[in-house]
Write an enzyme that holds these catalytic residues in place. Structure first.
Site, PDB file in Angstrom:
ATOM      1  N   LYS A   1       0.809  -1.230   0.000  1.00 40.89           N
ATOM      2  CA  LYS A   1       0.000   0.000   0.000  1.00 40.89           C
ATOM      3  C   LYS A   1       0.838   1.275   0.000  1.00 40.89           C
ATOM      4  O   LYS A   1       0.284   2.385  -0.111  1.00 40.89           O
ATOM      5  CB  LYS A   1      -0.910   0.009   1.224  1.00 40.89           C
ATOM      6  CG  LYS A   1      -1.977  -1.058   1.204  1.00 40.89           C
ATOM      7  CD  LYS A   1      -2.819  -1.052   2.445  1.00 40.89           C
ATOM      8  CE  LYS A   1      -2.147  -1.764   3.598  1.00 40.89           C
ATOM      9  NZ  LYS A   1      -2.019  -3.209   3.426  1.00 40.89           N
TER      10      LYS A   1
ATOM     11  N   LEU B   1     -11.175  -8.872  -2.006  1.00 39.64           N
ATOM     12  CA  LEU B   1     -12.500  -8.315  -2.304  1.00 39.64           C
ATOM     13  C   LEU B   1     -12.431  -7.313  -3.463  1.00 39.64           C
ATOM     14  O   LEU B   1     -11.462  -6.563  -3.564  1.00 39.64           O
ATOM     15  CB  LEU B   1     -13.067  -7.604  -1.069  1.00 39.64           C
ATOM     16  CG  LEU B   1     -13.424  -8.479   0.137  1.00 39.64           C
ATOM     17  CD1 LEU B   1     -13.878  -7.593   1.294  1.00 39.64           C
ATOM     18  CD2 LEU B   1     -14.529  -9.466  -0.225  1.00 39.64           C
TER      19      LEU B   1
ATOM     20  N   ASP C   1      -2.638   1.588   9.077  1.00 33.74           N
ATOM     21  CA  ASP C   1      -2.948   0.768   7.899  1.00 33.74           C
ATOM     22  C   ASP C   1      -4.323   1.136   7.340  1.00 33.74           C
ATOM     23  O   ASP C   1      -4.512   1.217   6.120  1.00 33.74           O
ATOM     24  CB  ASP C   1      -2.901  -0.710   8.290  1.00 33.74           C
ATOM     25  CG  ASP C   1      -3.067  -1.626   7.098  1.00 33.74           C
ATOM     26  OD1 ASP C   1      -2.238  -1.544   6.173  1.00 33.74           O
ATOM     27  OD2 ASP C   1      -4.039  -2.403   7.074  1.00 33.74           O
TER      28      ASP C   1
ATOM     29  N   LYS D   1      -5.639   2.810   3.629  1.00 28.60           N
ATOM     30  CA  LYS D   1      -6.685   2.234   2.782  1.00 28.60           C
ATOM     31  C   LYS D   1      -7.761   3.250   2.432  1.00 28.60           C
ATOM     32  O   LYS D   1      -8.199   3.330   1.274  1.00 28.60           O
ATOM     33  CB  LYS D   1      -7.303   1.020   3.491  1.00 28.60           C
ATOM     34  CG  LYS D   1      -6.339  -0.156   3.616  1.00 28.60           C
ATOM     35  CD  LYS D   1      -6.951  -1.302   4.410  1.00 28.60           C
ATOM     36  CE  LYS D   1      -5.984  -2.475   4.512  1.00 28.60           C
ATOM     37  NZ  LYS D   1      -6.530  -3.589   5.330  1.00 28.60           N
TER      38      LYS D   1
ATOM     39  N   GLY E   1      -5.766 -12.451   5.162  1.00 31.03           N
ATOM     40  CA  GLY E   1      -5.364 -13.837   4.964  1.00 31.03           C
ATOM     41  C   GLY E   1      -4.560 -13.999   3.687  1.00 31.03           C
ATOM     42  O   GLY E   1      -4.844 -13.361   2.672  1.00 31.03           O
TER      43      GLY E   1
END
Length: 814
Positions: free
Chosen positions: A578, A612, A677, A681, A796
């Site tokens: 990121k 996703l 974090d 995002k 994950g």
């Protein structure tokens, strides 16, 4: 009558010459055969070397002469019984003595003229001719040897003489009409002036000799025997997927040979084409292979017959406003090049007449610059035109096919393919017959260009994707596992051949241009090189493979800082890191702009929500004209896991440690718990919505006490969690007392973004969010009454790897 030509490798050894005899025995008696032979493989280069060394006054030329002698003596001794060797060796010695005397003379005067060099080079063919003729006799053939210099007459342009066809055709026809041998062996490459001075027909001229003879006697066929099974769709040394061309027209073969296909010497085709004599190109060492038949065109479905390229090209550009509407500039340009005997390979001129560009061999560029600037000296002085512009380090790639004129879109397909792979086209030329489309590109791109062109026109449906993967930990190793598992599906369902070319971790790098075997990648990587990030980047760029994708599975700022180098080299970037997209807005914008400019993909779906479709959904909304009013989201799978499991009877420390052990947090859990974090995002989502927002503009309502954030180490951090256990317990109990649950929520609305811990009630979409799931609510002009919801596992290794995998496939299909 038939004419057969055997190249240097076909007569390069005793075994090869015996194979020639075997091939000739397979021909059915059909009148006379003219057998044209080249020098033994490599001998012409040694002869040139002799002359050059002698001219420089270096006695090493004598050692090279000894090598030439030894090579021929060994061949004779292997081919003939002892009783038949003496006459062969005697003839050979006479020629070698004459050659030595010639080199001695050059050594004495320290001068090697083109005329003398032609004479030196002729000895290769003259010696091989005698050996082959004698071997045929020994095998029972009715064979004789004839010196081509007595038949082929040329001008005095030594090194590349022009044939006098009137005299030559008369000599050849008269000789074969009177000759009684069934097989006549002739040296290729060599000819003579009307005064009997030895000339040569250019390197590769043995093919030309055979063609001249075939045309003069109206041969039924010309067979050219070499060390490859015909012409190929591309140079197999450059394009491993190249395939043989079974049939090709005279014009197509001529075009391909002019553009670098070395199977046949370019002038070869013209003499036989005018007589419609078919040419077979066959493999001496695999005579059963079909080879390539060159003759009049027959209907084919494919528009392109072959692709080729010429390296070491320079572009000359003459331009200036003084050229517009003034006749004669082109004539003067070409005449100035003609005076210097500079061959023009490609021509293109703007319709405005403001400039004209020609391509020449790079070796001639200084000579051309001097000649042209001298010719236009007055105009340059008066500033009516500019001094000649010279660009080097270029090459020409070309697609060739008689059938291109019947297919729409061939040019578009060619240039689209080059553009998508970041290959810049400097100049374009297309003949009015539409049999050839040529493009000038940087010579460093020639291998990639030929491969993508071949893939486009000949290799449907498979498209090759070349991956370079940085980071092979949890996510990276899962990605490699998925790539290996899906190999069959990718090939058969999507038409993709995905190859992993490079791997890198913090200690080693592994690069294999033909692909890494994934069954054993860990062992191979462990023994890989120790390279810096910069070295790895340079290696990837130097390979310059088509359809390259760099995959970043790390959290490294150093790697994120080099994305621009890949994108501006036409290499796509897929990343779950990121840092790049949440760094300064200027860098984020630069990466997006570079991706558009160089037709490379920059995909980072896994920056938010792991696998996703969070970013893709947002992109689809924006592209279709929707407007985002607000974004509300739970974007940390690790934080959601923590607060979902932070129940009565469990300490906050225990829950955080469990999340780390499951791999849901970073090695330092504070990165997750601090909210940094999540800030990254929501920043990325805000930017993808169109906001030019920076990280320091996001409000962070942190729930961690300062002592926890400031702990010197991870171990100390866990100790502070125990110290402040009451603080965390109070947060949980306050929410429970209201019948609510704790969620760490990110929000973007009205150009402002924030992150922080919130208590959400049972009627809120976040209330039932379980485990490590993420959820994003998009409120837009189209979804204002009921927000668009994206929900699912947000952390994950498996799901993150699958998201990266999906981006790789997306990059391949864009």
């Amino acid at each position: 009558m038939q004419v057969l030509k055997f190249g240097g490798t076909s007569v390069g050894s005793a075994k090869a010459i015996e194979q020639v005899c075997h091939i000739l025995k397979q021909y059915k008696p059909a009148g006379q055969y003219a057998i044209v032979v080249s020098a033994l493989g490599g001998i012409t280069d040694k002869l040139i070397r002799c002359g050059q060394l002698a001219e420089k006054g270096q006695e090493a030329y004598k050692e090279v002469l000894q090598e030439i002698e030894a090579r021929h003596l060994d061949t004779i001794r292997e081919l003939f019984p002892i009783t038949a060797q003496s006459s062969q060796i005697s003839q050979l010695k006479k020629k070698l003595n004459a050659l030595e005397n010639l080199c001695d003379g050059i050594f004495q005067v320290a001068e090697l003229s083109p005329r003398t060099l032609d004479k030196i080079m002729s000895y290769g063919e003259l010696m091989s001719c005698v050996i082959v003729a004698e071997k045929l006799k020994q095998q029972g053939f009715s064979a004789s040897c004839k010196d081509s210099r007595e038949l082929i007459v040329t001008d005095q342009q030594f090194g590349h003489a022009t044939v006098n066809f009137v005299t030559t055709n008369h000599n050849i026809a008269q000789f074969f009409a009177q000759n009684t041998s069934d097989y006549v062996v002739l040296p290729g490459f060599v000819a003579a002036t009307a005064d009997g001075e030895t000339t040569t027909l250019g390197r590769g001229g043995s093919d030309y000799t055979a063609s001249i003879i075939a045309a003069a006697v109206n041969a039924s066929a010309l067979d050219i025997w070499t060390d490859v099974s015909g012409m190929m769709t591309a140079d197999p040394r450059m394009v491993s997927q190249a395939i043989p061309i079974s049939h090709i027209s005279y014009v197509e073969a001529m075009e391909l040979s002019h553009f670098g296909a070395k199977v046949i010497y370019p002038p070869t085709i013209q003499p036989v084409m005018s007589k419609r004599i078919p040419i077979w190109i066959k493999n001496t060492f695999a005579p059963e292979d079909h080879g390539t038949l060159i003759q009049d065109n027959e209907e084919r479905s494919l528009p392109v017959t072959g692709i080729s390229g010429i390296q070491h090209i320079a572009l000359l550009t003459l331009e200036g406003s003084g050229m517009v509407g003034i006749p004669g500039f082109s004539k003067r340009l070409f005449e100035s090049l003609l005076r210097e005997r500079i061959n023009v390979i490609l021509i293109t001129q703007s319709s405005s007449e403001h400039s004209i560009t020609v391509g020449i061999h790079e070796a001639d560029m200084l000579k051309a610059k001097t000649a042209v600037d001298s010719e236009f000296g007055q105009e340059i002085l008066e500033k009516r035109i500019e001094p000649l512009q010279v660009e080097k380090d270029l090459c020409i790639v070309a697609v060739v096919g008689d059938n291109m004129k019947n297919h729409h879109g061939t040019s578009g397909k060619l240039f689209g393919t080059l553009g998508r792979n970041g290959i810049n086209v400097r100049a374009i030329a297309q003949g009015s017959t539409e049999k050839n489309i040529s493009a000038v590109i940087n010579k460093s791109d020639i291998r990639k260009a030929l491969n993508v062109m071949h893939e486009t026109f000949f290799e449907t449906p498979l498209k090759q994707i070349n991956l370079f993967i940085a980071g092979v930990g949890n996510v990276g190793s899962k990605l490699l596992e998925q790539l290996q598992q899906q190999e069959h599906y990718l090939r058969n369902e999507l038409g993709l051949q995905v190859r992993v070319i490079g791997l890198a971790n913090s200690k080693h790098t592994l690069v294999a241009e033909t692909g890494i075997v994934l069954d054993d990648w860990r062992t191979q990587l462990a023994s890989g090189a120790h390279l810096s990030t910069d070295d790895f980047v340079q290696q990837i760029k130097a390979l310059n493979l088509r359809n390259s994708v760099f995959v970043d599975n790390t959290a490294s700022a150093d790697i994120a800082a080099v994305y621009h180098e890949f994108l501006q080299h036409g290499i796509s970037v897929v990343t779950c890191n990121k840092i790049a997209c949440s760094s300064d807005y200027a860098y984020y914008k630069k990466l997006k702009d570079l991706a558009r400019k160089y037709n490379a993909s920059f995909l980072f779906e896994t920056n938010v929500g792991a696998g996703l479709p969070v970013i893709n959904t947002l992109n689809d909304l924006i592209r279709s004209g929707d407007k985002v009013h607000s974004i509300e989201a739970v974007l940390s799978g690790s934080l959601n896991f923590v607060f979902n499991h932070f129940v009565n009877g469990t300490s906050f420390r225990q829950v955080v440690k469990a999340a780390q052990d499951e791999g849901y947090t970073e090695p330092d859990p504070r990165i997750d718990l601090s909210g940094k974090d999540v800030m990254r995002k929501i920043l990325i989502l805000a930017r993808e919505s169109g906001a030019a927002i920076e990280m320091d503009e996001i409000t962070n309502y942190s729930f961690l006490p300062g002592a926890c954030l400031d702990a010197p180490s991870v171990a100390d951090f866990y100790e502070t969690l125990d110290v402040h256990a009451g603080h965390f317990q109070g947060l949980r109990e306050a929410a429970a007392a209201e019948g609510k649950r704790l969620k760490f929520v990110a929000r973007y609305e009205d150009g402002k973004a924030s992150v922080g811990l919130q208590s959400v009630g049972v009627d809120h979409p976040f209330y039932k969010l379980e485990g490590k799931d993420n959820i994003v609510l998009y409120s837009t002009s189209r979804y204002k009454d009921q927000p668009l919801i994206v929900k699912g596992a947000g952390a994950g290794a498996d799901v993150t790897a699958s998201g990266i995998f999906a981006d790789i496939i997306r990059s391949a299909r864009l």
